[in-house]
Design an enzyme around this catalytic site. Structure first.
Site, PDB file in Angstrom:
ATOM      1  N   PRO A  83     -32.126 -16.178 -15.176  1.00 28.99           N
ATOM      2  CA  PRO A  83     -32.786 -14.984 -15.727  1.00 28.99           C
ATOM      3  C   PRO A  83     -34.311 -15.081 -15.610  1.00 28.99           C
ATOM      4  O   PRO A  83     -35.002 -14.083 -15.613  1.00 28.99           O
ATOM      5  CB  PRO A  83     -32.371 -15.004 -17.201  1.00 28.99           C
ATOM      6  N   ASP A 129     -29.226   1.358   5.815  1.00 29.33           N
ATOM      7  CA  ASP A 129     -28.876   1.780   4.456  1.00 29.33           C
ATOM      8  C   ASP A 129     -30.161   1.870   3.638  1.00 29.33           C
ATOM      9  O   ASP A 129     -31.180   1.278   3.971  1.00 29.33           O
ATOM     10  CB  ASP A 129     -27.807   0.876   3.853  1.00 29.33           C
TER      11      ASP A 129
HETATM   12  C1  LIG Z   1     -33.519 -23.487 -13.681  1.00 26.48           C
HETATM   13  O1  LIG Z   1     -32.440 -22.564 -13.702  1.00 26.48           O
HETATM   14  C2  LIG Z   1     -31.465 -22.733 -14.637  1.00 26.48           C
HETATM   15  O2  LIG Z   1     -31.522 -23.609 -15.454  1.00 26.48           O
HETATM   16  C3  LIG Z   1     -30.355 -21.742 -14.575  1.00 26.48           C
HETATM   17  O3  LIG Z   1     -29.563 -21.866 -15.755  1.00 26.48           O
HETATM   18  C4  LIG Z   1     -28.795 -20.787 -16.144  1.00 26.48           C
HETATM   19  C5  LIG Z   1     -28.340 -20.740 -17.454  1.00 26.48           C
HETATM   20  C6  LIG Z   1     -27.548 -19.666 -17.862  1.00 26.48           C
HETATM   21  C7  LIG Z   1     -27.215 -18.657 -16.975  1.00 26.48           C
HETATM   22  C8  LIG Z   1     -27.674 -18.728 -15.676  1.00 26.48           C
HETATM   23  C9  LIG Z   1     -27.257 -17.675 -14.689  1.00 26.48           C
HETATM   24  O4  LIG Z   1     -28.240 -16.786 -14.313  1.00 26.48           O
HETATM   25  C10 LIG Z   1     -28.318 -15.609 -15.054  1.00 26.48           C
HETATM   26  O5  LIG Z   1     -27.841 -15.487 -16.156  1.00 26.48           O
HETATM   27  C11 LIG Z   1     -29.035 -14.526 -14.375  1.00 26.48           C
HETATM   28  C12 LIG Z   1     -29.546 -14.557 -13.108  1.00 26.48           C
HETATM   29  N1  LIG Z   1     -30.133 -13.355 -12.896  1.00 26.48           N
HETATM   30  N2  LIG Z   1     -30.027 -12.605 -13.985  1.00 26.48           N
HETATM   31  C13 LIG Z   1     -29.361 -13.306 -14.921  1.00 26.48           C
HETATM   32  C14 LIG Z   1     -28.462 -19.788 -15.231  1.00 26.48           C
END
Ligand SMILES: COC(=O)COc1cccc(COC(=O)c2cn[nH]c2)c1
Length: 246
Positions: free
Chosen positions: A92, A176
């Site tokens: 996110p 598209d």
């Molecule tokens: C450094 O990156 C991380 O630690 C990623 O960790 C997580 C933790 C919980 C959920 C997510 C999945 O991504 C989304 O929720 C997301 C992506 N786009 N919109 C929502 C990823």
């Protein structure tokens, strides 16, 4: 293109065996290799998470299994002769995925996806990965999912459909709307009248110039109403004065 996906739920990616992607894989256009993070744990419970330093709710994904898995993924890339692999981490907190980015990813010979869960992956995993790979943290929208798997499916589909031979009609991919920076306008098919609703006359006219003009105007009007910021992002001169006034 070779795609490696690291997840604690590799079975989440069964849909990639199906239809569009399944055919691309059968044709050798796309090769997907799933890695189970738990295969790189060494305790009886195959632990992948732990409590967060500094306290707070939830759990954080431990660095060791990630480090070992990404080392193995990188070694495979090297074996495939890829020297500068790209690691995509859905989060996110990432940069918003756009069609431009999907086009850029589609030009890569090798993509890896790190699917985070819980409160996220220990930040040092990305810091260490950046020592050896290009790493991009990518968001698919301003909402939070339970993990990166669904986001990875979205990104893989957006990229795979751009690969030659994946989508039957390549023209439908290149022209598209998002490829033009606009939203897609309305589409219609037979019957010409359905529940008293008629197809716009111009589409039945056979006048291809008028049809193209109408379709572009519909895309511009829809973009102006729903995503005005996309119009502002168009390169200068993209719209004629008439179109600017729509
Ligand atoms: C450094 O990156 C991380 O630690 C990623 O960790 C997580 C933790 C919980 C959920 C997510 C999945 O991504 C989304 O929720 C997301 C992506 N786009 N919109 C929502 C990823």
């Amino acid at each position: 293109m070779h795609v490696d996906i690291v997840s604690i739920f590799p079975e989440y990616f069964r849909p990639l065996e199906l239809s569009l992607i399944g055919k691309a894989r059968a044709r050798g256009v796309l090769d997907v290799h799933l890695w189970d993070l738990r295969d790189f744990t060494h305790d009886p419970h195959r632990t992948v998470d732990d409590t967060p330093y500094g306290g707070g709710p939830g759990m954080v994904m431990r660095p060791e299994p990630w480090g070992e898995t990404l080392d193995a993924v990188r070694a495979e890339a090297a074996r495939l002769g890829v020297d500068a692999p790209l690691l995509i981490v859905p989060t996110p907190a990432g940069e918003l995925l756009t069609q431009r980015a999907a086009e850029r990813y589609a030009a890569e010979p090798w993509l890896a996806f790190a699917c985070g869960r819980y409160e996220g992956i220990d930040e040092r995993v990305l810091l260490d990965a950046r020592r050896h790979m290009r790493v991009e943290e990518v968001s698919i929208g301003d909402y939070v999912l339970a993990g990166g798997e669904a986001a990875t499916l979205v990104i893989v589909e957006a990229v795979a459909r751009l690969l030659p031979g994946v989508v039957g009609n390549q023209a439908s991919v290149l022209d598209d709307s998002h490829a033009q920076g606009l939203l897609e306008g309305p589409a219609y098919t037979k019957p010409a009248v359905w529940r008293g609703l008629e197809v716009p006359e111009v589409l039945l006219s056979g006048n291809h110039a008028a049809i193209a003009r109408w379709r572009r105007e519909q895309a511009i009007r829809r973009t102006a109403v729903r995503r005005p910021e996309l119009l502002d992002a168009l390169p200068p001169g993209s719209l004629t004065p008439h179109e600017e006034a729509l």
